[in-house]
Design an enzyme around this catalytic site. Structure first.
Site, PDB file in Angstrom:
ATOM      1  N   CYS A   1     -92.708 -40.575 -63.586  1.00 32.74           N
ATOM      2  CA  CYS A   1     -92.006 -39.351 -63.952  1.00 32.74           C
ATOM      3  C   CYS A   1     -92.592 -38.838 -65.259  1.00 32.74           C
ATOM      4  O   CYS A   1     -93.346 -39.555 -65.923  1.00 32.74           O
ATOM      5  CB  CYS A   1     -90.500 -39.583 -64.075  1.00 32.74           C
TER       6      CYS A   1
ATOM      7  N   HIS B   1     -83.135 -38.113 -71.112  1.00 33.26           N
ATOM      8  CA  HIS B   1     -84.012 -38.977 -71.880  1.00 33.26           C
ATOM      9  C   HIS B   1     -85.240 -38.197 -72.313  1.00 33.26           C
ATOM     10  O   HIS B   1     -85.588 -37.173 -71.719  1.00 33.26           O
ATOM     11  CB  HIS B   1     -84.433 -40.202 -71.060  1.00 33.26           C
TER      12      HIS B   1
END
Length: 698
Positions: free
Chosen positions: A204, A52
C-alpha cells in the site's frame, strides 16, 4: 471517543501523541494524515478505521487507539467504524519497530482480538491488549463490558519496545528486513500430491497497515481453503524476497497492491489475479477462488522476456541469482541514472549562460551582489551560476545513489558525504565511484551486526548514518583520497594533452561504444566519461571535444534508421517504417534508444552498421575540433557548439554511411524461390506466402 468525524478523531488521538512527545507538530502531522487519507479511504469492513501515515513530524513509531460508541465514517463499504487506530511512523524509520505496528495490523484480522477491544472496560486494558500483555478472549467472555464511557475510551500505545509485538509478529517480522530469512520451498518430493500453492504480494502507499493486513487476511483464507499460500508484504520497513524456489513451485499468483509491485517479473508466466490491497483484506477467499479458476483454465501472464527490465536498478540489486559482476554494474548504473538529470539540467544552463553572456561569463560576480534586470549579461550569469550549483551535486548524487543501490536508503547519507568529500579533495568522479561503493559496503556490513533491541529504534536515524559516515570520511580523507585524486588529475592531464591522431582514435573508440548497445551499459560508460570532463565550471578544450564527439556519435543510429526507412522503405516492415518517423525526432534530440526497435529486430545488420557510422562521426568530430559545453540537447544546442557546420558534417557523414550499410546488408538477403522476405526476431528472414511482386533488391 466523543469525536463524530474522522478528522476530529484523528486530532483527538494525535493530541495524545503530542502529549507523549511522539509528534512535534500537531497540525503538520494531521496534514500528512489527511494527505494519506486522500489517496485511499482507510476504513475496513468490520467496523475498523486505521488512519496512518509517515511524517517528518513523528519522532518514534507510535499507535493510538480509540473506541467510538456512535461510529465514525472512514469510507468502509459496510458502514462506520467503532475501532479507530491512528498509526504514526517517522519519515525515515525503516527498522524492526515498524514491524511492531505491522504485526498489530495483522492482528486486526483476528476476530477475537477486535472483539476483545470492543469489550475491554477501560483504556489501560485496551493498551495491554494492543501491547500483547493480555491475550484476547472471544466476544462474550465473562466480565466483558460492551461499551465503556465514550468520553475516555481511548488509549495510546507505544511501539518502541519488544513487548508490543502481538501474536502474529513473527510472520510480519520475516518481511521487515534482511535479518529474517525468507520462506523456503518444501522439498518437491515430500508431497507429490500437495495442496494448491499460491504466492502473493501485498503493498500500500504507506506500507504500514494495509500491506500486512492484506497479507494476514490472505494467509487466513488460504488455511481455510486448504491452500498453501506464501505472502511477500512489500512494506515500509523493506521486504524480503521470496525464495525463487517458492515462486517456481507456485501454481498461481495474487497481487493485492496500490503501489507498483517491485521485481514483478519474478512472478511472470503464472495464473495471476491483480487487485487493489483492500480486496486482499475484504475478500481474500474470492481472490483465491478466482486464481484457482484461472489456473484450471490454463490462463497465465506472459513469461518474462530475456533481459527484460525487472524494475529500477535499486530494486534489482539484491537478486540472489545474479553474480557479483552483474550486481556491481547495476549499482554503478543506479548512480549514473540518478546523476544524468543533474548533468543535463546543469550542463544546459551553463551552456545557455555562455551563449547569452559570452565566454567570460564564468568570471562574473555573484548575481546576489550584482543583477540588472535589463542586461543580458546578468541573465547569462544567473543561468551559469544556477547550472554551476546543479553541477556541484553530480559527484555526491553519483556516490549517494551507488550506495543506495547497494544498501537502500541507509546508504544515502554516507554516500552523499563520501561524494562531497571527493569534491573537497579534488578526487572527482573516480572518488565518487569509490565513495559510493565503500559507503554501500559499510552500511551492508553494519546491517549484519546483531543489535540489542534497545538500540534498534535509533539504528536508521542515528547509528548507521553516524558510523558509516565516519568510516567513509576516514577512508576518503586519510587512506584512499590522495591516490584517487592523483589518478583523477592524471586522467585529466592526459585528456588535455590529446592531439592529432590520438584524439581521432579516441573519438572513434567513443563512437563505437555509443553505438554498441544504444543506451545500455557500454553506451553509459562512454557518456559518463564525457560528462565527467565537462562537469566543472571551466572545462578544458579536450573535454569539450570529447563531449561533442560522444553526442554526435549517439545521434547517428536513430537518424540513420529514420533515413533508411525513408529511402528504402520496402526493406522494412510497416511497424519499422512507423518507428522510423519517430526516430527522426529521437535522433535529432540525442536519444540513441530510438534505434533499439531496429537493432532488436535485426541486430546482425543494424548494430555493426551503426558502430561503423558512429566511429566515423566520433573521429571526424574530434578531427574538426568541434566543442560542446552542454551534455545533451542534440541539434537544439547547435548554437552552443564550436565549429557547428563541420560538426553537422560529421553527423551527416556517419548517418549516410550507416544508412548505406543497412540498406546494402538488408538488400543482400536471399529469399526462398517464390516467396517474399520477412524479417524474424533474430535478424534473419523467413518465407511468407507467394506474392506476385518480385522481392526488392538493393
Amino acid at each position: 471517543m466523543s469525536a463524530d468525524t474522522k478528522e476530529a478523531a484523528a486530532r483527538s488521538l494525535a493530541a495524545r501523541m503530542v502529549a507523549r512527545g511522539r509528534v512535534t507538530d500537531l497540525d503538520g502531522f494531521l496534514a500528512d494524515v489527511a494527505a494519506r487519507e486522500a489517496q485511499m479511504p482507510t476504513g475496513l469492513d468490520g467496523g475498523i478505521g486505521i488512519p496512518h501515515c509517515r511524517s517528518a513530524h513523528v519522532t518514534e513509531p507510535t499507535l493510538a487507539f480509540g473506541r467510538s460508541a456512535a461510529g465514525i465514517d472512514f469510507g468502509a463499504p459496510d458502514g462506520p467504524a467503532d475501532l479507530i487506530f491512528l498509526i504514526a511512523a517517522p519519515a525515515g524509520a525503516d527498522d524492526a519497530h515498524l514491524t511492531i505496528l505491522s504485526s498489530l495490523a495483522r492482528q486486526l484480522m483476528n476476530a477475537d482480538f477486535t472483539a476483545a477491544l470492543r469489550s475491554v472496560p477501560d483504556a489501560e486494558g485496551a493498551a495491554a491488549l494492543i501491547r500483547g500483555d493480555e491475550a484476547p478472549q472471544a466476544a462474550g467472555g465473562t466480565g466483558a463490558v460492551s461499551a465503556a464511557p465514550a468520553s475516555d475510551d481511548s488509549a495510546s500505545s507505544s511501539a518502541s519496545y519488544d513487548s508490543a509485538v502481538a501474536p502474529g509478529a513473527a510472520s510480519a517480522g520475516a518481511t521487515a528486513g534482511s535479518s529474517a530469512p525468507a520462506p523456503t520451498a518444501a522439498p518437491a518430493d515430500s508431497a507429490p500430491a500437495g495442496p494448491f500453492r499460491i504466492v502473493a504480494v501485498t503493498s500500500c502507499p504507506t506500507g504500514i497497515a494495509h500491506t500486512y493486513m492484506a497479507a494476514e487476511s490472505l494467509e487466513n483464507a488460504g488455511r481455510e481453503a486448504g491452500v498453501e499460500i506464501v505472502v511477500e508484504p512489500q512494506g515500509s520497513a523493506g521486504f524480503t524476497r521470496l525464495d525463487p524456489a517458492v515462486i517456481a513451485a507456485a501454481d498461481a499468483v495474487i497481487f493485492a497492491h496500490d503501489v507498483p509491485v517491485r521485481e514483478k517479473d519474478r512472478f511472470a508466466g503464472k495464473p495471476t489475479v491483480d487487485v487493489g490491497v483492500k480486496a486482499g483484506i475484504n475478500r481474500p477467499a474470492e481472490l483465491i477462488a478466482e486464481v484457482r479458476e484461472k489456473a484450471a483454465r490454463g490462463e497465465a501472464t506472459a513469461p518474462a522476456a530475456a533481459g527484460a527490465d525487472a524494475g529500477t536498478p535499486v530494486e534489482r540489486a539484491g537478486d540472489s541469482a545474479e553474480g557479483y559482476g552483474t550486481k556491481l554494474r547495476k549499482w554503478l548504473m543506479s548512480g549514473v541514472s540518478y546523476m544524468v538529470p543533474f548533468v543535463a539540467a546543469g550542463g544546459l544552463l551553463i551552456a545557455l549562460g555562455f551563449a547569452i553572456g559570452g565566454y567570460k561569463i564564468n568570471k562574473a560576480p555573484s548575481v546576489m551582489d550584482h543583477f540588472v534586470w535589463t542586461q543580458a549579461d546578468s541573465w547569462g550569469a544567473l543561468l551559469f551560476q544556477i547550472g554551476g550549483v546543479a553541477f556541484g551535486f553530480l559527484v555526491p548524487v553519483l556516490a549517494g545513489y551507488i550506495a543506495y543501490g547497494m544498501a537502500d536508503r541507509p546508504g544515502l547519507v554516507p554516500g552523499f558525504v563520501g561524494g562531497a568529500i571527493s569534491l573537497t579533495i579534488n578526487a572527482g568522479f573516480l572518488g565518487g565511484l569509490a565513495a559510493g561503493l565503500i559507503a554501500g559496503g559499510v552500511v551492508m556490513a553494519v546491517q549484519r551486526v546483531r543489535i540489542p533491541a534497545a538500540l534498534r529504534g535509533i539504528m536508521p536515524v542515528v547509528v548507521i548514518p553516524l558510523i558509516s559516515s565516519a568510516i567513509v570520511g576516514f577512508l576518503m580523507f586519510v587512506v584512499i583520497g590522495k591516490p584517487i585524486a592523483s589518478a583523477q588529475k592524471g586522467m585529466t592531464d592526459w585528456l588535455n594533452g590529446l592531439t592529432g591522431t590520438n584524439a581521432v582514435l579516441l573519438g572513434a573508440l567513443l563512437g563505437l561504444m555509443m553505438c554498441f548497445d544504444l543506451g545500455g551499459p557500454v553506451n553509459k560508460v562512454a557518456y559518463t566519461f564525457a560528462t565527467a570532463g565537462i562537469a566543472v565550471s571551466d572545462p578544458g578544450d579536450s573535454a569539450m571535444k570529447i563531449m561533442a564527439a560522444v553526442m554526435a556519435a549517439g545521434m547517428v543510429p536513430p537518424l540513420a534508421m529514420a533515413l533508411a526507412t525513408t529511402v528504402r522503405g520496402k526493406l522494412f516492415t510497416p511497424t519499422e517504417r512507423e518507428n522510423g518517423k519517430a526516430a527522426w525526432v529521437l535522433g535529432a534530440s540525442f536519444i540513441s534508444e530510438g534505434a533499439i526497435p531496429f537493432a532488436a529486430a535485426d541486430p546482425l545488420r543494424v548494430i555493426p552498421s551503426s558502430m561503423v557510422g558512429g566511429a566515423l562521426t566520433g573521429a571526424l568530430s574530434m578531427a574538426f575540433g568541434a566543442t560542446l559545453r552542454a551534455p545533451h540537447g542534440g541539434i537544439f544546442v547547435v548554437p552552443l557548439i564550436g565549429n557547428p557546420f563541420l560538426y553537422l558534417v560529421a553527423i551527416a557523414a556517419g548517418v549516410c554511411v550507416t544508412t548505406a550499410l543497412v540498406v546494402l546488408l538488408k538488400g543482400l538477403r536471399k529469399p526462398a524461390p517464390g516467396t517474399a522476405p520477412t524479417e524474424t526476431a533474430d535478424g534473419g528472414t523467413a518465407p511468407t506466402a507467394p506474392e506476385h511482386k518480385q522481392p526488392v533488391a538493393a
